[in-house]
Design a protein around this motif. Sequence first.
Motif, PDB file in Angstrom:
ATOM      1  N   MET A   1       0.766  -0.373  -0.395  1.00  0.00           N
ATOM      2  CA  MET A   1      -0.109   0.229  -0.093  1.00  0.00           C
ATOM      3  C   MET A   1       0.596   1.101  -0.291  1.00  0.00           C
ATOM      4  N   PRO A   2       0.994   1.480  -1.044  1.00  0.00           N
ATOM      5  CA  PRO A   2       2.482   2.537  -1.110  1.00  0.00           C
ATOM      6  C   PRO A   2       1.830   3.491  -0.906  1.00  0.00           C
ATOM      7  N   GLU A   3       0.576   4.484  -1.479  1.00  0.00           N
ATOM      8  CA  GLU A   3       0.169   5.282  -1.474  1.00  0.00           C
ATOM      9  C   GLU A   3      -1.087   6.591  -0.352  1.00  0.00           C
ATOM     10  N   GLY A   4      -1.740   4.239  -0.062  1.00  0.00           N
ATOM     11  CA  GLY A   4      -2.933   4.595   1.040  1.00  0.00           C
ATOM     12  C   GLY A   4      -2.569   5.317   2.436  1.00  0.00           C
ATOM     13  N   HIS A   5      -3.428   5.181   2.891  1.00  0.00           N
ATOM     14  CA  HIS A   5      -2.751   5.062   4.540  1.00  0.00           C
ATOM     15  C   HIS A   5      -2.954   4.372   5.471  1.00  0.00           C
ATOM     16  N   ILE A   6      -2.073   4.144   6.330  1.00  0.00           N
ATOM     17  CA  ILE A   6      -1.983   2.525   6.979  1.00  0.00           C
ATOM     18  C   ILE A   6      -3.059   2.690   8.175  1.00  0.00           C
ATOM     19  N   LEU A   7      -3.495   3.950   8.161  1.00  0.00           N
ATOM     20  CA  LEU A   7      -3.948   3.929  10.352  1.00  0.00           C
ATOM     21  C   LEU A   7      -4.805   5.488   9.382  1.00  0.00           C
ATOM     22  N   GLU A   8      -5.934   5.029   9.343  1.00  0.00           N
ATOM     23  CA  GLU A   8      -7.310   6.622   9.564  1.00  0.00           C
ATOM     24  C   GLU A   8      -8.271   6.258  10.959  1.00  0.00           C
ATOM     25  N   VAL A   9      -8.209   7.788  11.140  1.00  0.00           N
ATOM     26  CA  VAL A   9      -9.064   7.935  12.657  1.00  0.00           C
ATOM     27  C   VAL A   9      -9.991   8.537  11.964  1.00  0.00           C
ATOM     28  N   ARG A  10     -11.113   8.171  11.552  1.00  0.00           N
ATOM     29  CA  ARG A  10     -12.609   9.280  11.404  1.00  0.00           C
ATOM     30  C   ARG A  10     -13.604   9.628  12.359  1.00  0.00           C
ATOM     31  N   GLU A  11     -13.217  10.439  12.608  1.00  0.00           N
ATOM     32  CA  GLU A  11     -14.484  11.505  13.952  1.00  0.00           C
ATOM     33  C   GLU A  11     -14.168  10.208  14.619  1.00  0.00           C
ATOM     34  N   VAL A  12     -13.726  10.115  15.616  1.00  0.00           N
ATOM     35  CA  VAL A  12     -13.245   9.858  16.664  1.00  0.00           C
ATOM     36  C   VAL A  12     -13.471  10.470  18.074  1.00  0.00           C
ATOM     37  N   THR A  13     -15.077   9.655  18.688  1.00  0.00           N
ATOM     38  CA  THR A  13     -14.985  10.527  20.160  1.00  0.00           C
ATOM     39  C   THR A  13     -14.839   9.605  20.982  1.00  0.00           C
TER      40      THR A  13
ATOM     41  N   HIS B   1     -14.224  14.126  18.046  1.00  0.00           N
ATOM     42  CA  HIS B   1     -14.023  14.133  16.898  1.00  0.00           C
ATOM     43  C   HIS B   1     -13.225  14.379  15.948  1.00  0.00           C
ATOM     44  N   CYS B   2     -12.472  13.602  16.454  1.00  0.00           N
ATOM     45  CA  CYS B   2     -10.625  14.140  16.049  1.00  0.00           C
ATOM     46  C   CYS B   2     -10.289  13.269  14.849  1.00  0.00           C
ATOM     47  N   SER B   3      -9.577  13.355  13.719  1.00  0.00           N
ATOM     48  CA  SER B   3      -9.033  12.416  12.356  1.00  0.00           C
ATOM     49  C   SER B   3      -8.020  13.073  12.113  1.00  0.00           C
ATOM     50  N   LEU B   4      -6.941  11.989  12.092  1.00  0.00           N
ATOM     51  CA  LEU B   4      -5.455  11.898  11.629  1.00  0.00           C
ATOM     52  C   LEU B   4      -5.935  11.060  10.591  1.00  0.00           C
ATOM     53  N   ALA B   5      -4.536  10.986   9.170  1.00  0.00           N
ATOM     54  CA  ALA B   5      -4.674  10.225   8.737  1.00  0.00           C
ATOM     55  C   ALA B   5      -2.744   9.230   8.784  1.00  0.00           C
ATOM     56  N   VAL B   6      -3.041   8.487   8.922  1.00  0.00           N
ATOM     57  CA  VAL B   6      -1.020   8.387   8.479  1.00  0.00           C
ATOM     58  C   VAL B   6      -0.817   7.738   7.715  1.00  0.00           C
ATOM     59  N   GLN B   7       0.105   7.845   7.214  1.00  0.00           N
ATOM     60  CA  GLN B   7       1.111   7.213   5.870  1.00  0.00           C
ATOM     61  C   GLN B   7       1.790   5.867   5.901  1.00  0.00           C
ATOM     62  N   PRO B   8       2.267   5.171   5.503  1.00  0.00           N
ATOM     63  CA  PRO B   8       2.601   4.291   5.906  1.00  0.00           C
ATOM     64  C   PRO B   8       4.442   4.719   5.695  1.00  0.00           C
ATOM     65  N   GLY B   9       5.337   3.793   6.295  1.00  0.00           N
ATOM     66  CA  GLY B   9       6.896   4.546   6.062  1.00  0.00           C
ATOM     67  C   GLY B   9       6.879   5.967   7.004  1.00  0.00           C
ATOM     68  N   LYS B  10       6.415   6.313   7.531  1.00  0.00           N
ATOM     69  CA  LYS B  10       6.498   7.783   7.981  1.00  0.00           C
ATOM     70  C   LYS B  10       6.716   7.614   9.926  1.00  0.00           C
ATOM     71  N   ILE B  11       7.434   8.511  10.279  1.00  0.00           N
ATOM     72  CA  ILE B  11       7.330   9.202  11.418  1.00  0.00           C
ATOM     73  C   ILE B  11       6.205  10.369  12.066  1.00  0.00           C
TER      74      ILE B  11
ATOM     75  N   GLY C   1      -7.278  -0.667  20.780  1.00  0.00           N
ATOM     76  CA  GLY C   1      -8.380  -1.215  21.200  1.00  0.00           C
ATOM     77  C   GLY C   1      -9.059  -1.242  22.943  1.00  0.00           C
ATOM     78  N   LEU C   2      -7.691  -0.193  24.312  1.00  0.00           N
ATOM     79  CA  LEU C   2      -8.476  -0.276  25.174  1.00  0.00           C
ATOM     80  C   LEU C   2      -9.665  -0.002  25.662  1.00  0.00           C
ATOM     81  N   ASP C   3      -9.237   1.504  25.016  1.00  0.00           N
ATOM     82  CA  ASP C   3     -10.457   1.991  25.273  1.00  0.00           C
ATOM     83  C   ASP C   3     -11.677   1.560  24.058  1.00  0.00           C
ATOM     84  N   ARG C   4     -12.413   1.702  24.013  1.00  0.00           N
ATOM     85  CA  ARG C   4     -14.207   1.588  22.820  1.00  0.00           C
ATOM     86  C   ARG C   4     -14.275   2.724  22.549  1.00  0.00           C
ATOM     87  N   ARG C   5     -14.153   3.032  21.417  1.00  0.00           N
ATOM     88  CA  ARG C   5     -14.685   5.036  21.055  1.00  0.00           C
ATOM     89  C   ARG C   5     -15.875   5.199  21.343  1.00  0.00           C
TER      90      ARG C   5
END
Lengths: 237, 306
Positions: free
Chosen positions: A1-13, A24-34, A54-58
């Motif tokens: 998955m070179p272009e896509g996001h490895i992790l996507e957090v969408r509107e999490v409360t 309502h926090c959103s963030l997207a993380v691309q692979p291979g970066k810090i 998974g320790l807390d349930r959104r």
Amino acid sequence: MPEGHILEVREVTKRFGGVTAVNHCSLAVQPGKIYGLIGPNGSGKTTLFNCITGLDRRDEGEIRFKDERIDGLKPHQVACRGIGRTFQIIRVFPELTALENLLVVSRKGGLAGNCQRAMELLEFVKLDRLQNEYAGNLSYGQQKLLEFIRVLMTDPELILLDEPAAGVNPTLLNDLLGAIRKLRVQGKTVLIVEHDMKVVMGLCEMVFVLDYGEKIAEGPPEVIQANERVMEAYFGR
Amino acid sequence: MMAGILWLLLAVMGGLAVLPLFASGYIISFTIQIFMWIALAGSWNLISGFTGYVSFGHVAFFGVGAYTGALLVTQAGWHWLPASLAGCVPAAALALLIGYPCLRLKGPYFAIAMLGLNEVVRALVSYFESFTGGGSGISLPPILSIAPVYYAMGGAAVAVTLLTYRIITSRFGLRLLSIREDEIAAETMGINTSLMKLYAFLLSALFPGIVGGLYAWYSSYIEPLGVFPLLTTITMIIMCLFGGKGTVLGPVLGAVLLSVFQELVWARFLFVHQAIFGALIVAVVLLMPRGIMGVLQERYRLPRTV
């Protein structure tokens, strides 16, 4: 998955009683970066980590890892999909030896087969001579390093580090930072919660800023440093 | 060191194997009791010593096994050995039924839930009088020779100890220990802690079930108060802690030393023996919280697998 996001957090409360820890926090993380995740105390950084692992349930929103929804999964299921984390407060297994702390999290192959990998990791952080010492007898900094390599033992694709630099002396810190940069070379993705701005600025390519559970800024470190809202959140008006 | 321990163990086992040929009836029945305690304390160790989930109702598995064995012998006409072995089936079923919801409880809540379990099972056994004989119990045919029971009980003790060794040298064993050390960290590192706990609980229920069946046959008579006493659970716990929880030989040492101690003190100080026993337990908990094996391991840098 070179272009896509490895992790996507969408509107999490996430709420705890009347407190909205993540809003309502959103963030997207691309692979291979810090990536860095910063914010004042109580801004929801660790809660967001807990929601991802998974320790807390959104309460609202969704979290995707490699295009698969992981909100609602149990912590061990999230971990087995390839997300590893460390804790703000050290959580090694004190009455297991340093070596056992690594072997216990291995998933495939016999214990003997995993010994070599475990010893390599111990050497990597110069703990190999303490392999048979109980983790509880190690110094604070050594335990921090042990917890760090314990995550690496499971070979995760995404690594969440909760204040890895806190309480680590400068010499050890340099080793640790070097180790984190090496992860990037290996193609790992790293998301770091950190208070030490020097560490964040020196390490991260992208920074998310949380305040009162909301994302107030994101961008490269130098841009974030000049951001007015960020300065306000940290130092007051 | 390890080889020395192994040879010592083999010598002791050899001695025990020929013991019934020349020893008195008293010695044999005393040894049977020690075997029983080794198997029980070792089983308790599998769940509580390894995962830290303190079970205060482990005697429930023993009692269920005793009733299963007794009923199979008296009602179904089974031979005592398969009847005793069958005791592990309802014990395991009970462990699954109770473990699934109760292992979610943490710390004292789990301990209390297990305490309740034992009382419930005992009450049920007393209530279904037509089936279990209620409070008047079940009488079994008298045994003609105790040597077979001696070997069967010895076999159970050895099997539990070997099982413990097998577990402690495996990844499964390390995982159980990691639950005791820090369950949240273990779960976050990808260990399915619920499943691991359930497996451990299941394994820890098997042998008390079998030993319960053997006990029923050996003592020729069982009744609810006799096979569901809280004191039996407490004795298992004390023996395991005294010898060293989470170790292989800890429960063995604890069972042997405390049984012998109790027997000696009981014979000499009939009235104060319980007080002396209690004082010893307090002293042990205060002076060596990790038990005899814990002290030995620290002093001689022994591996955990001893």
